[in-house]
Design a protein around this motif. Structure first.
Motif, PDB file in Angstrom:
ATOM      1  N   LEU A  60     112.545 -31.553 -92.290  1.00 28.66           N
ATOM      2  CA  LEU A  60     111.926 -31.878 -91.011  1.00 28.66           C
ATOM      3  C   LEU A  60     110.674 -31.027 -90.779  1.00 28.66           C
ATOM      4  N   VAL A  61     109.763 -31.568 -89.958  1.00 27.44           N
ATOM      5  CA  VAL A  61     108.668 -30.776 -89.402  1.00 27.44           C
ATOM      6  C   VAL A  61     108.650 -31.112 -87.915  1.00 27.44           C
ATOM      7  N   LEU A  62     109.116 -30.184 -87.092  1.00 24.18           N
ATOM      8  CA  LEU A  62     109.260 -30.462 -85.667  1.00 24.18           C
ATOM      9  C   LEU A  62     108.004 -30.078 -84.895  1.00 24.18           C
ATOM     10  N   PRO A  63     107.495 -30.982 -84.052  1.00 25.50           N
ATOM     11  CA  PRO A  63     106.409 -30.600 -83.147  1.00 25.50           C
ATOM     12  C   PRO A  63     106.899 -29.506 -82.195  1.00 25.50           C
ATOM     13  N   PRO A  64     106.128 -28.453 -81.983  1.00 26.70           N
ATOM     14  CA  PRO A  64     106.601 -27.320 -81.172  1.00 26.70           C
ATOM     15  C   PRO A  64     107.087 -27.699 -79.779  1.00 26.70           C
ATOM     16  N   ARG A  65     106.495 -28.724 -79.149  1.00 24.06           N
ATOM     17  CA  ARG A  65     106.850 -29.026 -77.768  1.00 24.06           C
ATOM     18  C   ARG A  65     108.245 -29.628 -77.625  1.00 24.06           C
ATOM     19  N   VAL A  66     108.808 -30.161 -78.693  1.00 21.98           N
ATOM     20  CA  VAL A  66     110.157 -30.733 -78.598  1.00 21.98           C
ATOM     21  C   VAL A  66     111.167 -29.981 -79.454  1.00 21.98           C
ATOM     22  N   ALA A  67     110.742 -28.944 -80.147  1.00 21.01           N
ATOM     23  CA  ALA A  67     111.646 -28.207 -81.027  1.00 21.01           C
ATOM     24  C   ALA A  67     112.674 -27.437 -80.201  1.00 21.01           C
ATOM     25  N   CYS A  68     113.930 -27.560 -80.598  1.00 21.47           N
ATOM     26  CA  CYS A  68     115.009 -26.822 -79.930  1.00 21.47           C
ATOM     27  C   CYS A  68     114.751 -25.325 -80.026  1.00 21.47           C
ATOM     28  N   ILE A  69     114.322 -24.879 -81.204  1.00 26.55           N
ATOM     29  CA  ILE A  69     113.925 -23.492 -81.432  1.00 26.55           C
ATOM     30  C   ILE A  69     112.495 -23.530 -81.950  1.00 26.55           C
ATOM     31  N   GLN A  70     111.586 -22.860 -81.268  1.00 30.86           N
ATOM     32  CA  GLN A  70     110.183 -22.866 -81.686  1.00 30.86           C
ATOM     33  C   GLN A  70     109.884 -21.764 -82.699  1.00 30.86           C
ATOM     34  N   VAL A  71     110.580 -20.644 -82.580  1.00 36.29           N
ATOM     35  CA  VAL A  71     110.336 -19.498 -83.452  1.00 36.29           C
ATOM     36  C   VAL A  71     111.676 -18.934 -83.903  1.00 36.29           C
ATOM     37  N   VAL A  72     111.812 -18.664 -85.204  1.00 35.45           N
ATOM     38  CA  VAL A  72     113.000 -17.985 -85.708  1.00 35.45           C
ATOM     39  C   VAL A  72     112.552 -16.690 -86.366  1.00 35.45           C
ATOM     40  N   ILE A  73     113.246 -15.601 -86.069  1.00 33.46           N
ATOM     41  CA  ILE A  73     112.919 -14.279 -86.608  1.00 33.46           C
ATOM     42  C   ILE A  73     113.925 -13.947 -87.707  1.00 33.46           C
ATOM     43  N   VAL A  74     113.419 -13.661 -88.913  1.00 32.76           N
ATOM     44  CA  VAL A  74     114.276 -13.382 -90.065  1.00 32.76           C
ATOM     45  C   VAL A  74     113.992 -11.969 -90.568  1.00 32.76           C
ATOM     46  N   PRO A  75     114.970 -11.055 -90.516  1.00 28.93           N
ATOM     47  CA  PRO A  75     114.767  -9.723 -91.092  1.00 28.93           C
ATOM     48  C   PRO A  75     114.757  -9.795 -92.614  1.00 28.93           C
ATOM     49  N   CYS A  76     113.829  -9.072 -93.251  1.00 23.87           N
ATOM     50  CA  CYS A  76     113.676  -9.111 -94.712  1.00 23.87           C
ATOM     51  C   CYS A  76     113.681  -7.691 -95.270  1.00 23.87           C
ATOM     52  N   GLY A  77     113.733  -7.616 -96.586  1.00 24.74           N
ATOM     53  CA  GLY A  77     113.618  -6.326 -97.257  1.00 24.74           C
ATOM     54  C   GLY A  77     114.834  -5.445 -97.145  1.00 24.74           C
ATOM     55  N   ILE A  78     115.976  -6.028 -96.773  1.00 27.55           N
ATOM     56  CA  ILE A  78     117.217  -5.253 -96.678  1.00 27.55           C
ATOM     57  C   ILE A  78     118.033  -5.501 -97.945  1.00 27.55           C
ATOM     58  N   THR A  79     118.224  -4.464 -98.734  1.00 28.23           N
ATOM     59  CA  THR A  79     118.951  -4.571 -99.994  1.00 28.23           C
ATOM     60  C   THR A  79     120.171  -3.657 -99.964  1.00 28.23           C
ATOM     61  N   ALA A  80     120.850  -3.595-101.098  1.00 27.04           N
ATOM     62  CA  ALA A  80     122.032  -2.735-101.190  1.00 27.04           C
ATOM     63  C   ALA A  80     121.658  -1.267-101.074  1.00 27.04           C
TER      64      ALA A  80
END
Length: 698
Positions: free
Chosen positions: A529-549
């Motif tokens: 999917l590619v959701l238009p921002p004005r109808v997207a249920c979630i407009q922005v998702v924040i994903v933490p990265c660089g976390i390893t063992a």
């Protein structure tokens, strides 16, 4: 010290603590492993396949398991320590009152692509793979055309080896980005410590496994800066697990939009969690991801029609046969699609009752009672409801379904100009739904007499264009009914000037959940999917990265706190934002998941962003990345969302414009249709001519 250092073939034991508490008993568990049917990976032309048949493909191990295994249900998937992943084939059952014996929990091993065999409490099978012909030492010489095979490592050493590979990738990334020497030296020291620990535990220097070298060539960085365009996602893993344990899932799409549109559409709407199929053909479950889009459309349109003086109401779903048949011309077009209720329990109804295909015949008898004077006009009602049209054509979710959601407006006016003006206003509101909310350009127009709504004087429409199929699609319609229905249902009033009874002029108009399907077809790509921002249920998702063992608890906490603070900051500014803090999924898996669901902006936050006070924004429509400051994140994110909305509309508008062709001669008509174009051509509006065009252009 053990004299025997053959760790691979050493029996592995796992100690379980026995509890005297109720429910603390061990769980009888049978572990079943299925092996390959053919023991050779690739058969050569001169190989006799019968020599490589494995006649012993099933191995069963009788074990005692943790008490918690008693809670497993059939189909549950779990990971056993140092064993791998298993699926529950039969849950544990307590002792039967007839046999006094318990039924063990049966777990079937899920293959992960490894060739090694887990040790399950007995020495390694000395005869190797059964069914393969025995070979002497001369026969066992390696094939020079094939890469040399390495003995698999024990699970603990394999995990340590993978940690070395990951740390090496991080060091290379830091050097390539020319980070501060102190930061790079600290990570190099960690790498050397891991290698020293490996040598201490295995008695030999670490050498890169072949699978790790191949992995390094494909993914030279610790954190991929953007997902691979066409690769399927991987199964989620806990941090620190071996990358060799990853296995592909069906999260991504196999079908391509430009070649297999129907399959692609089905995969997108199901795997992005928009639709769940139902056991009645043509009926579907709208999951929250799609229903939220319908709510956005509903909120916008409802507020706009209320500005015009329209109010909401609700009429019953059932229609009497007598009411339905009062307008014969109207019902003729719907007759094949009408669903009838004929029984109540085991008793036949005295008269069949129809389920509304539309509500003119439901509402207009009430209009006739409510309208008595010109002071009762205009009467402008709308209802949000479902209708049933039992289509016999091949149903498609959102596009052609037997039950769908819509709004239907029904209005009555004293004069024709008032009614016609409203019909145009509603048509323009439908255009705004598509263009302003869904970023889809549409062509407003008027239906031919053959295509107009049954019983209307004329029908106004907005039509979309699906470039992948080269076809137009009806977006929404606004019908001017004239006095056709008011005369049939005797909806009239006394004219104050002439004192004569006159019939009202009416409109009906509606838009359905088809809008969602059109949005998917216009904007979706081979990643989902590619959701238009004005109808997207979630407009922005924040994903933490660089976390390893190797990430310390302190550093991990700082990253999570940074993400949560930015989440709260955006939420307070009115941005629909989600912080994906799930720890049982890797960042790469999350990237693919959110990409498939069409989230407009993904925000990546790692240790570097925490130190610099920035974040990386990844835009779903074009895959571009941009590093931005958190300090003014509220303003910037809102601006970027609006830019994306505009960009999506302009791209779709260009796609439509590029396919609009003016045709003045018939010889060019069919050729342009075959090239998936929209044709602008002279037309006499005669029904006979319309029929001939349809016939000759097929």
């Amino acid at each position: 010290m053990m004299e025997d250092t053959d760790y691979k073939n050493t029996i592995k034991l796992t100690w379980l603590a026995q509890s005297s508490l109720e429910g603390g008993e061990f769980t009888p568990t049978n572990l079943i492993h299925y092996d390959v049917l053919i023991t050779k990976g690739v058969l050569k032309p001169d190989d006799n396949w019968k020599d490589y048949v494995n006649f012993d493909t099933k191995k069963e191990y009788i074990t005692l398991g943790d008490p918690m295994l008693r809670s497993l249900k059939k189909g549950d998937i779990i990971q056993l320590q140092r064993r791998g992943y298993y699926i529950c084939d039969a849950p544990y059952m307590p002792p039967s009152p007839y046999t006094f014996t318990a039924s063990p929990c049966i777990l079937i091993s899920i293959p992960d692509g490894h060739t090694k065999t887990m040790q399950m409490g007995s020495a390694a099978d000395s005869k190797g793979k059964s069914g393969a012909p025995k070979k002497n030492k001369a026969q066992e010489q390696p094939d020079p055309s094939q890469p040399a095979k390495k003995e698999p490592l024990p699970p603990s050493d394999e995990l340590l080896s993978d940690q070395i590979v990951t740390q090496g990738q991080l060091v290379r990334q830091l050097k390539a980005e020319k980070k501060e020497k102190s930061v790079t030296d600290a990570e190099v020291k960690k790498l050397l410590d891991l290698k020293a620990r490996y040598k201490e535990e295995t008695g030999k220097d670490w050498t890169p496994p072949s699978s790790s070298r191949e992995s390094t060539k494909v993914k030279p960085k610790l954190e991929p800066k953007e997902p691979k365009p066409a690769s399927p996602s991987v199964q989620p893993l806990n941090e620190g697990e071996s990358t060799q344990m990853k296995k592909q899932t069906r999260l991504g799409l196999e079908a391509q939009k430009e070649h297999q549109l129907s399959d692609w559409y089905s995969q997108v709407i199901t795997r992005s969690e928009m639709i769940e199929y139902y056991d009645i053909s043509g009926c579907y479950v709208l999951r929250p991801w799609s229903y939220n889009i319908w709510e956005s459309i509903k909120d916008f349109f409802d507020s706009e029609i209320k500005k015009l003086g329209v109010v909401n109401c609700y009429f019953p779903i059932f229609v009497s046969k007598a009411a339905l048949e009062r307008e014969k011309e109207h019902i003729e077009d719907f007759a094949p699609e009408v669903a009838w209720v004929t029984k109540s329990g085991q008793s036949d109804l005295q008269e069949p009752i129809a389920i509304r295909p539309t509500s003119e015949t439901v509402m207009y008898p009430a209009y006739a009672r409510w309208i008595r004077s010109h002071r009762d006009l205009p009467l402008r009602l709308n209802q949000w409801c479902n209708v049933v049209r039992w289509e016999f054509k091949h149903p498609q979710p959102f596009l052609r379904t037997r039950e769908f959601l819509w709004q239907e407006g029904h209005t009555a006016f004293a004069t024709k100009p008032e009614a016609e003006a409203e019909a145009l206003q509603i048509q323009d509101l439908y255009r705004r739904v598509y263009e302003d909310l869904l970023a889809i350009p549409v062509i407003p127009g008027k239906k031919t007499m053959k295509e107009k709504f049954a019983g209307s004087d004329y029908s106004l429409t907005v039509e979309g264009y699906i470039s992948a199929s080269g076809r137009g699609i009806q977006g929404a319609t606004s019908h001017h009914l004239g006095q056709n229905f008011s005369k049939m249902f005797d909806i009239g009033f006394e004219d104050p000037d002439t004192a004569e009874r006159v019939h009202v002029y009416q409109n009906s108009w509606g838009i359905t959940t088809r809008t969602i399907g059109v949005m998917v077809l216009v904007h979706g790509d081979n990643k989902g999917l590619v959701l238009p921002p004005r109808v997207a249920c979630i407009q922005v998702v924040i994903v933490p990265c660089g976390i390893t063992a190797q990430t310390t608890t302190e550093r991990k906490t700082k990253i999570y706190e940074y993400c949560q603070q930015f989440h709260d900051q955006l939420l307070a500014a009115g941005v629909r934002v989600h912080f994906d803090g799930r720890e049982n999924y890797s960042p790469g898996w999350k990237f693919h998941d959110w990409e498939l669901k069409g989230i407009p902006i993904r925000v990546d936050v790692g240790p570097r962003e925490v130190l610099s006070g920035k974040f990386v924004a990844v835009f779903r429509d074009n895959g571009m990345k941009e590093e931005l400051d958190v300090a003014n994140g509220n303003t910037v994110v809102k601006q970027k969302l609006e830019e994306m909305q505009t960009r999506m509309f302009k791209n779709a508008q260009k796609e439509l414009n590029d396919h609009v062709k003016v045709v003045m001669e018939w010889r060019n008509f069919v050729a342009n249709l075959d090239n998936k174009n929209i044709i602008v051509a002279p037309f006499c509006l005669e029904t006979a001519c319309e029929d001939r065009i349809k016939k000759d252009s097929q």
